[in-house]
Design a protein around this motif. Sequence first.
Motif: not given
Length: 292
Positions: A93, A96-97, A103-104, A107, A111, A169, A172-173, A176
Motif C-alpha cells: 500500500a 502504490v501510494t 501505481q494503478n 494495485r 489484487f 492484495g 492492501m486496498l 491504501v
Amino acid sequence: MNQKKLSYKIKQYLMFAGPGTILFLGVVIVPFLYGVYLTFTSWDGVSRTKPWVGLQNYLNAFQDTAFWSALGRTVLYSAFAVILINIVAFALAYLVTSGVKGQNFFRAGFFVPNLIGGIVLGYVWKFVFNRAYVALAGAIIGGTAPSPLSTTNGAMFCLIIVSVWQFAGYMMLIYVAGFMSVSDSLKEAAMIDGCTPSQAMWNVTIPLMRASFVQCIFLSITRCFMVYDVNLSLTNGEPFNSSVMAAMHVYNTAFTYKRYGQGQAEALILFLVCAIVGVTQVMIGKKGEVEA
C-alpha cells in the motif's frame, strides 16, 4: 398518527430491506440454529432419524486430541500468516501510494491473486513447490532437492506463503484507503516541525490509520482460522496429517467419518474461538483510535 407512522416505516422496511432480511435469515441464521440443534444429536448426515444424545458430542469434542492438535496448529499458522499478510499489505500500500510510475497497474496486479479460487490457487502452488522449486533447487545445488511439501515444517511454511500471496492484495486496498485518508497537511506540518519522513510515518500516519489496521487484522484472523480450500488442494493435510487445519478436521469428522453431530460441535467451538479472538482484537484496537 403514531400507528400510521409505524405502519409506514414497516412497509418501507419490508419493501427495501425485507428481501435482504429474508435471505439473511434463510442462509445464515436458520442454518446456524439448525446446526446448533444437530450438535445434540448423533446424526450421521444420511439417515432420517436424528437420535438425541445431549452434550455427548461436546464431551467427545473435548476428548478429541486430533481436533485440539488441529486447532493449535491453526492458531500457530494464523499467528504467522496474519503478521506477514499485514506487513506485506502495508508495504504494498505504501508503494502504490508513493507516486511510483504505473501505481494503478500495480494495485490491480497485487489484487488479482485474491480473485483466484482457493482450490485453483492450491493446485497452482502445488505445481510450483513440487515441480518448479524442485527443478530450480536441484539445478542450483547440483543434485536432487526434496519438495517443501514433503516435510511437516515445509508444508506449514508453504501454507503460510500461499495465504500471504492470496490475501495481501485485498488487505492492501484497505491500507491504501487508510493512506489516502490521512491529510497531506498533517504530514507537512510534521515535516515543518522537524520530523524526518520515517518519524512522520510512525507518529502521524500510522496512528491515524489505526482503523485500517483493526479491519485488516480482523479480516486476516477470520480468514486464516477458517482456511479450508487451500489446505485441501495444497497439502490435503499431509504429510502424516501434520498440516490438517481445524476446518479440515471438522469437515472430515462430519462428512468423511459420518459423525455429523460431533463435527457440528467442533465447528461451533471453532466459531466461538475465532469470534472471541476477533472481537477481542477489535475492542482493543478501537480503544486507541485517533481522529484527525
